[in-house]
Design an enzyme around this catalytic site. Structure first.
Site, PDB file in Angstrom:
ATOM      1  CD  GLU A 129      -2.496   1.364   2.678  1.00 26.74           C
ATOM      2  OE1 GLU A 129      -2.949   0.338   3.216  1.00 26.74           O
ATOM      3  OE2 GLU A 129      -2.610   2.500   3.172  1.00 26.74           O
TER       4      GLU A 129
ATOM      5  NE  ARG B  53       4.586   1.019   3.804  1.00 20.97           N
ATOM      6  CZ  ARG B  53       3.372   0.797   4.311  1.00 20.97           C
ATOM      7  NH1 ARG B  53       2.314   0.857   3.519  1.00 20.97           N
ATOM      8  NH2 ARG B  53       3.219   0.507   5.589  1.00 20.97           N
TER       9      ARG B  53
HETATM   10  P1  ATP Z   1      -0.705  -0.083   6.379  1.00 13.94           P
HETATM   11  O1  ATP Z   1      -2.037  -0.738   6.111  1.00 13.94           O
HETATM   12  O2  ATP Z   1       0.307  -0.355   5.324  1.00 13.94           O
HETATM   13  O3  ATP Z   1      -0.207  -0.307   7.778  1.00 13.94           O
HETATM   14  P2  ATP Z   1      -2.241   2.278   6.926  1.00 13.94           P
HETATM   15  O4  ATP Z   1      -3.442   2.030   6.065  1.00 13.94           O
HETATM   16  O5  ATP Z   1      -2.322   1.988   8.371  1.00 13.94           O
HETATM   17  O6  ATP Z   1      -0.971   1.490   6.295  1.00 13.94           O
HETATM   18  P3  ATP Z   1      -2.580   5.102   6.433  1.00 13.94           P
HETATM   19  O7  ATP Z   1      -3.100   5.618   7.712  1.00 13.94           O
HETATM   20  O8  ATP Z   1      -3.506   4.848   5.322  1.00 13.94           O
HETATM   21  O9  ATP Z   1      -1.723   3.777   6.747  1.00 13.94           O
HETATM   22  O10 ATP Z   1      -1.374   6.078   6.000  1.00 13.94           O
HETATM   23  C1  ATP Z   1      -1.177   6.530   4.684  1.00 13.94           C
HETATM   24  C2  ATP Z   1       0.090   5.958   4.085  1.00 13.94           C
HETATM   25  O11 ATP Z   1       1.207   6.181   4.945  1.00 13.94           O
HETATM   26  C3  ATP Z   1       0.071   4.463   3.888  1.00 13.94           C
HETATM   27  O12 ATP Z   1      -0.574   4.149   2.685  1.00 13.94           O
HETATM   28  C4  ATP Z   1       1.539   4.126   3.849  1.00 13.94           C
HETATM   29  O13 ATP Z   1       2.104   4.450   2.578  1.00 13.94           O
HETATM   30  C5  ATP Z   1       2.125   5.101   4.848  1.00 13.94           C
HETATM   31  N1  ATP Z   1       2.312   4.496   6.160  1.00 13.94           N
HETATM   32  C6  ATP Z   1       1.394   4.377   7.141  1.00 13.94           C
HETATM   33  N2  ATP Z   1       1.902   3.826   8.245  1.00 13.94           N
HETATM   34  C7  ATP Z   1       3.202   3.570   7.962  1.00 13.94           C
HETATM   35  C8  ATP Z   1       4.289   3.030   8.715  1.00 13.94           C
HETATM   36  N3  ATP Z   1       4.152   2.652   9.967  1.00 13.94           N
HETATM   37  N4  ATP Z   1       5.497   2.956   8.118  1.00 13.94           N
HETATM   38  C9  ATP Z   1       5.655   3.366   6.843  1.00 13.94           C
HETATM   39  N5  ATP Z   1       4.688   3.894   6.095  1.00 13.94           N
HETATM   40  C10 ATP Z   1       3.466   3.998   6.634  1.00 13.94           C
HETATM   41 MG    MG Z   2      -4.198   3.057   4.556  1.00 13.82          MG
END
Ligand code: ATP
Ligand code: MG
Length: 434
Positions: free
Chosen positions: A357, A408
């Protein structure tokens, strides 16, 4: 220049055309070799490497001796004459006349020259020296291009760059992954996302974006999660999630184009071909993704977020970039807007690459009353969002946006499968230093 020596040329500027000119290089001793009456110093600066050669006959006996005493990674000033030389890398070298040791180095803790260096943990422990290696150099030069391309693309589309606080009083989406900090006489939190601020700001500026740290207390130890990340957030009034996906089409296209144009050398260093993205990026709904999983016989929980197993199965069919849209409302944050006439699904998407993602986005709820209901139905107390909800009484436009993990995206562009390779100073459950 405080130390009194002025660089005349960068390493990359030493070409056969300079033959016979006096030059002064400033840089690090990357590597050295002795070959009978010749001593070779490979000098590295921000432009690359150049070979400097001392001939025993051409330099003073003192300098000749001193040359063998310099250790790798020392900072040197090298004065000499440029010379066309078909054997030298780049077709030219510098015949040494004088060398000044500007700053000595001890034996470096990891090999800067070798292609296969120490394991990742040792490299990260010695990150500042590791960053002088060809691969990390390439990765972070590409990162700089990416950040700059994102900034210019969003600005050209009417977004202004904003900076919102990272010390906050309440959780954005519930408290699970929040870090708390001592804030004078109370407890505050580190922001997981600028979500609420950026939404509020659409009522003042219409289109805003931010590239800034976000903090997540991730319990799981994976190759793609860190506790501190750089997020690219954008939010726009009068757009819906389909418009935002189109905006992302353009953004990814711009980033890929910029890296291909500006980082040919870096891509080569990473063993990468020119990057490609076909726009529009395909969009499939959550329900279509579920049918793919059913067809493949992959189990999944009803109306839940996909886990690694499901995403890996999907990525066998959907390579490269794709969007998964119209997620179950229950599996998304309270601020995602339910689909009209089908409230169990919402106007939301994830931008994927293979099974990774990259970004999440949605049309947001812009009706204060509905937003309150959505908070309650997700087990959140609307009272703790009072200041946020207040602004919905003063002309909150319909709005949509996305949050993209910079690292990412960089993993995809550089072909790295561990996020720690593409973050300069990664933070995870085990690592808080350097
Ligand atoms: P994931 O399902 O991969 O844990 P998320 O859906 O919890 O991600 P979002 O809240 O949608 O994360 O955050 C937006 C974007 O920030 C994500 O799509 C991802 O690219 C990035 N991201 C989120 N959490 C992390 C993390 N702990 N480390 C690295 N990148 C992250
Ligand atoms: Mg997300």
């Amino acid at each position: 220049m405080t130390f009194g020596i002025k660089r005349t040329h960068l390493a990359s500027e030493i070409t056969p055309a300079l033959d016979g000119s006096q030059v002064t290089l400033l840089g690090w001793l990357h590597e050295k070799r002795d070959l009978g009456g010749l001593r070779f110093l490979l000098i590295r600066d921000r432009s690359g490497l150049v070979q400097a050669v001392a001939a025993k006959k051409e330099v003073s006996p003192e300098l000749w001796e001193e040359l063998s005493s310099f250790k790798r990674e020392s900072v040197l000033a090298v004065k000499g004459i440029a010379k066309a030389s078909p054997q030298a890398p780049g077709g030219a070298e510098v015949r040494i006349r004088e060398v000044l040791l500007i700053s000595p180095s001890e034996d470096p803790p990891i090999d800067v020259v070798g292609k296969t260096s120490a394991d990742l943990d040792t490299r990260l422990d010695n990150r500042i020296v590791d960053l002088r290696r060809v691969e990390p150099q390439a990765i972070f030069r590409i990162q700089s291009t990416v950040a700059s391309a994102i900034r210019s693309y969003l600005r050209e589309n009417g977004f202004i760059e904003v900076f919102t606080p990272k010390i906050i009083a309440t959780a954005t989406e519930g408290g699970a992954s929040l870090f708390s900090v001592f804030y004078y006489d109370r407890i505050a939190y580190l922001s997981q996302s600028p979500q609420l601020y950026k939404e509020q700001l659409t009522s003042a500026f219409e289109r805003v974006f931010e590239i800034a740290p976000a903090f997540r207390a991730e319990e799981s130890d994976t190759q793609r999660h860190l506790s501190e990340i750089t997020m690219v957030d954008a939010e726009a009034a009068f757009m819906d999630y389909q418009d935002v996906m189109s905006l992302l089409d353009g953004l990814v296209e711009r980033v890929v184009k910029a890296v291909n144009e500006e980082n040919r050398r870096e891509l080569r260093a990473l063993g990468r071909e020119a990057l490609e993205v076909k726009v529009p990026i395909p969009r499939i709904t959550y329900d279509e993704a579920v049918s793919i999983l059913d067809r493949k016989g992959v189990e999944h929980e009803k109306d839940a977020d996909f886990g690694t197993v499901q995403l890996k199965a999907l990525s066998e069919e959907l390579r490269d970039f794709y969007f998964i849209t119209d997620w179950p409302t229950a599996a998304r944050p309270f601020y995602a807007k339910p689909l009209e006439g089908r409230p169990e699904r919402c106007e939301s998407f994830d931008l994927m690459y293979g099974w990774i993602e990259l970004a999440s986005g949605a049309t947001r709820v812009n009706d204060g009353k509905l937003l309150k209901e959505r908070m309650s139905s997700q087990g959140l107390n609307p009272d703790s969002f009072k200041t946020h909800l207040k602004w919905f009484n003063y002309g909150m436009p319909p709005h949509s946006g996305f949050g993209l993990g910079l690292a990412r995206l960089l993993m995809v562009l550089t072909g790295k499968d561990n996020i720690r390779e593409v973050v300069m100073f990664p933070r995870d459950k085990r690592r808080l230093e350097p």
